[in-house]
Design a protein around this motif. Structure first.
Motif, PDB file in Angstrom:
ATOM      1  N   GLU A   8       0.783  -1.235   0.000  1.00 37.08           N
ATOM      2  CA  GLU A   8       0.000   0.000   0.000  1.00 37.08           C
ATOM      3  C   GLU A   8       0.816   1.288   0.000  1.00 37.08           C
ATOM      4  O   GLU A   8       0.309   2.333  -0.377  1.00 37.08           O
ATOM      5  CB  GLU A   8      -0.973  -0.028   1.199  1.00 37.08           C
ATOM      6  N   SER A   9       2.084   1.220   0.457  1.00 40.40           N
ATOM      7  CA  SER A   9       2.823   2.471   0.639  1.00 40.40           C
ATOM      8  C   SER A   9       4.297   2.273   0.304  1.00 40.40           C
ATOM      9  O   SER A   9       4.779   1.144   0.221  1.00 40.40           O
ATOM     10  CB  SER A   9       2.706   2.901   2.109  1.00 40.40           C
ATOM     11  N   TRP A  51       6.614   2.924   2.287  1.00 39.97           N
ATOM     12  CA  TRP A  51       7.144   2.299   3.499  1.00 39.97           C
ATOM     13  C   TRP A  51       7.096   0.775   3.356  1.00 39.97           C
ATOM     14  O   TRP A  51       8.062   0.084   3.626  1.00 39.97           O
ATOM     15  CB  TRP A  51       6.293   2.742   4.700  1.00 39.97           C
ATOM     16  N   ARG A  52       5.953   0.293   2.883  1.00 36.67           N
ATOM     17  CA  ARG A  52       5.763  -1.156   2.802  1.00 36.67           C
ATOM     18  C   ARG A  52       6.737  -1.758   1.788  1.00 36.67           C
ATOM     19  O   ARG A  52       7.284  -2.833   1.992  1.00 36.67           O
ATOM     20  CB  ARG A  52       4.313  -1.455   2.401  1.00 36.67           C
ATOM     21  N   ASP A  86       6.181  -6.027  12.339  1.00 36.68           N
ATOM     22  CA  ASP A  86       5.679  -4.685  12.030  1.00 36.68           C
ATOM     23  C   ASP A  86       4.349  -4.369  12.725  1.00 36.68           C
ATOM     24  O   ASP A  86       4.212  -3.334  13.343  1.00 36.68           O
ATOM     25  CB  ASP A  86       5.580  -4.465  10.502  1.00 36.68           C
ATOM     26  N   ARG A  87       3.356  -5.254  12.613  1.00 37.04           N
ATOM     27  CA  ARG A  87       2.074  -4.994  13.278  1.00 37.04           C
ATOM     28  C   ARG A  87       1.741  -6.166  14.193  1.00 37.04           C
ATOM     29  O   ARG A  87       2.074  -7.301  13.880  1.00 37.04           O
ATOM     30  CB  ARG A  87       0.957  -4.859  12.251  1.00 37.04           C
ATOM     31  N   PRO A 129      -1.230   0.047  13.697  1.00 37.46           N
ATOM     32  CA  PRO A 129      -0.664   1.400  13.637  1.00 37.46           C
ATOM     33  C   PRO A 129      -1.746   2.480  13.686  1.00 37.46           C
ATOM     34  O   PRO A 129      -1.529   3.566  14.223  1.00 37.46           O
ATOM     35  CB  PRO A 129       0.088   1.431  12.306  1.00 37.46           C
ATOM     36  N   ARG A 159      -1.408   4.728  16.958  1.00 31.53           N
ATOM     37  CA  ARG A 159      -0.962   6.112  16.707  1.00 31.53           C
ATOM     38  C   ARG A 159      -2.038   7.088  17.199  1.00 31.53           C
ATOM     39  O   ARG A 159      -1.730   8.116  17.790  1.00 31.53           O
ATOM     40  CB  ARG A 159      -0.665   6.320  15.214  1.00 31.53           C
ATOM     41  N   PHE A 180      -3.858   4.363   4.507  1.00 35.25           N
ATOM     42  CA  PHE A 180      -2.403   4.345   4.311  1.00 35.25           C
ATOM     43  C   PHE A 180      -1.991   4.541   2.853  1.00 35.25           C
ATOM     44  O   PHE A 180      -0.845   4.271   2.504  1.00 35.25           O
ATOM     45  CB  PHE A 180      -1.772   3.036   4.844  1.00 35.25           C
ATOM     46  N   ASN A 222       0.414   8.235   7.910  1.00 34.29           N
ATOM     47  CA  ASN A 222       1.631   7.873   7.160  1.00 34.29           C
ATOM     48  C   ASN A 222       1.942   8.922   6.093  1.00 34.29           C
ATOM     49  O   ASN A 222       1.140   9.833   5.837  1.00 34.29           O
ATOM     50  CB  ASN A 222       1.585   6.439   6.609  1.00 34.29           C
ATOM     51  N   ASP A 228       6.323   7.948   9.274  1.00 29.83           N
ATOM     52  CA  ASP A 228       7.104   7.057   8.403  1.00 29.83           C
ATOM     53  C   ASP A 228       8.490   7.648   8.137  1.00 29.83           C
ATOM     54  O   ASP A 228       9.491   7.002   8.350  1.00 29.83           O
ATOM     55  CB  ASP A 228       6.462   6.744   7.043  1.00 29.83           C
TER      56      ASP A 228
HETATM   57  O1  AHR Z   1       2.430  -0.839   9.743  1.00 27.88           O
HETATM   58  C1  AHR Z   1       3.223   0.229   9.367  1.00 27.88           C
HETATM   59  C2  AHR Z   1       2.440   1.172   8.509  1.00 27.88           C
HETATM   60  O2  AHR Z   1       1.880   0.494   7.415  1.00 27.88           O
HETATM   61  C3  AHR Z   1       3.239   2.294   7.894  1.00 27.88           C
HETATM   62  O3  AHR Z   1       3.288   3.429   8.673  1.00 27.88           O
HETATM   63  C4  AHR Z   1       2.428   2.566   6.697  1.00 27.88           C
HETATM   64  O4  AHR Z   1       3.035   3.421   5.777  1.00 27.88           O
HETATM   65  C5  AHR Z   1       2.184   1.195   6.245  1.00 27.88           C
HETATM   66  O5  AHR Z   1       1.519   0.986   5.139  1.00 27.88           O
END
Ligand code: AHR
Length: 629
Positions: free
Chosen positions: A348-349, A351-352, A425-426, A480, A484, A508, A535, A563
């Motif tokens: 999705e991002s 970051w990912r 990560d999560r 997140p 957050r 995201f 993000n 991020d």
């Molecule tokens: O789980 C981390 C988050 O997931 C990041 O902040 C975000 O950019 C991503 O997609």
């Protein structure tokens, strides 16, 4: 002279000086100087202990000594601050004067020692903080338990023990100055406050000792006689309570439960083994982990995290033998290939994408055969991937989950198949922690990221009157997103001149961020002072949409995101984004190290937290060229 030989010579001179000086300053040398000095010592670790009155602190020093004695090339010097902040500052200076290569500190007062710890860290000496976390990230590594969780584990166990009928509990607490104790009590009371059928009588000891606990229980005979359980938050008090209950002839009726679970004779685990203690919530002291990580830090190894939250385990008669065996099992990594199934949440991002790349590259370095499935934000697809990994009989499953809840069943399937699961990560929220459905969580502290964002707002965005905030959130139910929001609100609630005027989900993604702004402008004129975006991608989408409507980012509205990717740095340099709180995607090495540790039989911590910073426009100008993702 080579640098190694030079270092050994310096050490010989130093250790002679140290031993003389230590006698004057109260420091203690540990190790075998005869065997080490001539050929092996390469590092000295200074240990500054808050006091040597509390039992676990003595146990920590013992464990550090045992670990260093088993290692040829490090020695420790310990100093006892006797609970006095000024003495601890002086102890640290003395240790630095002795030429230590790394400092381990368990601070008397985490707030009052934060500046000194930062000073040592900034001077280039790595610092491992133990037990009490200092605010911010100005240290190398924090290792400690989660005492509130320890208290909760004890509370949940007692509630289960008493069942539907409930019952009566005597709570034995020690010195009010024990932070560990108060946190355990907090967790314990929180859990039991949810049960109307459990009554609690509180007995408070001035001193945390076996004798004080013994006398207190005997003096409170009428209350204890009517109780079902005595709860003590430490082994030493539990031992006194067990003796008193036995001498009062109540050991058939009143059960004792405690926290600490030390390994020695007549300590928690031994008392469970003897059948005198019904259960203990044990937590590693952390000395072993501290020396392990100290060696990695001194050896400049990759994969050292920022925080390690130690795992606490409930030990009862049912698992005491197995727990003891586990503790005594040697940890061996034979280097063979480990097969890992990884369910990645999506793409999705930016970051990912950086996260996926970091994991794939690290797997090769750590001899891990990685099978990664990308789930495109679908929990169903993640379930499928996990079930495939189970069929394939991989050695370890790693999951980065799209949402926090709903995983219990599939995780149980993995457990039944004997495949350990790491959350990357999560994290997930499981119904019953004691089922141990996951082994550890490795990733960011999302709550702290939210707090940092709001702290930055508080310190940098001020004007007369109240300021309105728009929150652009990630997908609903993701850790997140939830955490957050929670951390941000925690600091927001202390600062009434700011308020959240509007919250919406942007999932995201860049497009999600644009849509949140579009939706808002369909029904409102622009009246927002600050945007907090969960993000960077959503913040960047929002910036484009704002510009399309003639609203100037950073001038008409300040924008803070999480991020800190390269794109966010560019937006800060363009003076569009005001600040980015870092969430580090480069966790491949730490994750692969955790996988190897797990397979080699190490006790896994509850949480392994990555190192993160915060950047604003001034820092971005200097830092942008170093950003790799
Ligand atoms: O789980 C981390 C988050 O997931 C990041 O902040 C975000 O950019 C991503 O997609």
């Amino acid at each position: 002279m080579g640098s190694r030989a030079k270092k050994i010579n310096i050490l010989i001179v130093l250790l002679t000086a140290v031993m003389t000086a230590m006698a004057l300053s109260g420091c203690t040398f540990s190790g075998n100087p005869d065997s080490g000095q001539q050929d092996g010592i390469s590092s000295i670790i200074g240990v500054s202990q808050a006091n040597m009155r509390e039992e676990w602190r003595v146990a920590l020093i013992d464990e550090l000594r045992q670990e260093t004695d088993a290692t040829d090339d490090i020695r420790i010097i310990t100093a006892d601050a006797t609970g006095d902040v000024d003495k601890q500052i002086q102890d640290i200076e003395n240790l630095i004067g002795y030429g230590i290569d790394l400092l381990i500190i368990s601070p008397c007062d985490e707030k009052m020692l934060a500046a000194k710890i930062k000073e040592v860290y900034d001077s280039g000496i790595p610092v491992i903080v133990m037990d009490r976390a200092v605010e911010g990230f100005d240290y190398t590594l924090y290792i400690g338990p989660d005492n509130e969780v320890i208290g909760q584990q004890a509370g949940s166990y007692i509630a289960e023990l008493l069942g539907e009928d409930g019952g009566s509990v005597v709570e034995l607490s020690g010195s009010q100055s024990s932070k560990q104790g108060s946190e355990r009590l907090l967790g314990f009371r929180k859990v039991l406050s949810e049960y109307d059928n459990i009554s609690i009588n509180r007995l408070h000891l001035g001193a945390e000792s076996k004798d004080a606990a013994y006398d207190m229980i005997k003096d409170a005979r009428t209350v204890v006689e009517r109780a079902d359980v005595v709860f003590a938050y430490s082994d030493i008090m539990a031992l006194g309570a067990c003796d008193a209950v036995r001498d009062m002839g109540l050991d058939d009726k009143v059960m004792v439960v405690d926290c600490d679970g030390f390994k020695g004779a007549d300590e928690g685990i031994d008392l469970v083994r003897q059948g005198r203690l019904k259960a203990t919530v044990s937590c590693p002291i952390g000395g072993k982990e501290a020396i392990d990580y100290a060696l990695s830090i001194l050896g400049n190894e990759s994969g050292v995290p920022k925080q390690v939250i130690l795992r606490s385990n409930l030990i009862t008669a049912d698992n005491v033998q197995e727990s003891l065996e586990k503790m005594n099992t040697a940890v061996v990594d034979d280097g063979s290939t480990i097969r890992v199934g990884y369910s990645q949440v999506g793409s999705e991002s930016n970051w990912r994408l950086a996260n996926t790349k970091s994991i794939q590259e690290a797997a090769k370095r750590f001899n891990i055969d990685l099978h990664m499935e990308i789930a495109d934000q679908s929990q169903e697809r993640q379930f499928e991937a996990i079930r495939t990994f189970i069929e394939e009989k991989v050695d370890v499953i790693v999951v980065s989950p799209v949402v926090e809840t709903g995983w219990d069943e599939v995780l149980r399937e993995a457990k039944r198949a004997g495949i350990p699961v790491i959350m990357s990560d999560r994290n997930v929220a499981v119904e019953n922690r004691e089922e141990n459905l996951t082994t550890t969580y490795l990733g960011a502290d999302f709550i702290e990221e939210g707090r940092r964002a709001m702290r930055w707002v508080r310190d940098n965005v001020q004007k007369d009157g109240r300021q309105s905030i728009m929150e652009i959130m990630g997908n609903e139910g993701a850790s997140p997103t939830e955490e957050r929001s929670k951390g941000f609100r925690e600091i927001l609630n202390e600062n009434p001149s700011y308020y959240i005027a509007y919250s919406d989900h942007g999932d995201f993604t860049y497009e999600g961020g644009r849509e949140v702004i579009r939706r808002y402008l369909e029904n409102n004129d622009w009246d927002i002072d600050i945007i907090f975006s969960h993000n960077d991608d959503m913040a960047l989408g929002a910036i484009e949409e704002l510009k399309a409507h003639g609203i100037k980012p950073d001038e008409d509205v300040r924008i803070i995101s999480v991020d800190a990717t390269k794109d966010a740095f560019e937006a800060m340099v363009r003076r569009e984004l005001s600040c980015a709180v870092e969430c580090n995607p480069i966790i491949g090495d730490q994750l692969m190290k955790a996988v190897r540790d797990l397979k080699s039989g190490k006790q896994m911590p509850f949480r392994i937290i990555t190192d993160e910073k915060i950047y604003d426009q001034d820092l971005a100008d200097d830092y942008i060229n170093k950003r790799m993702y």
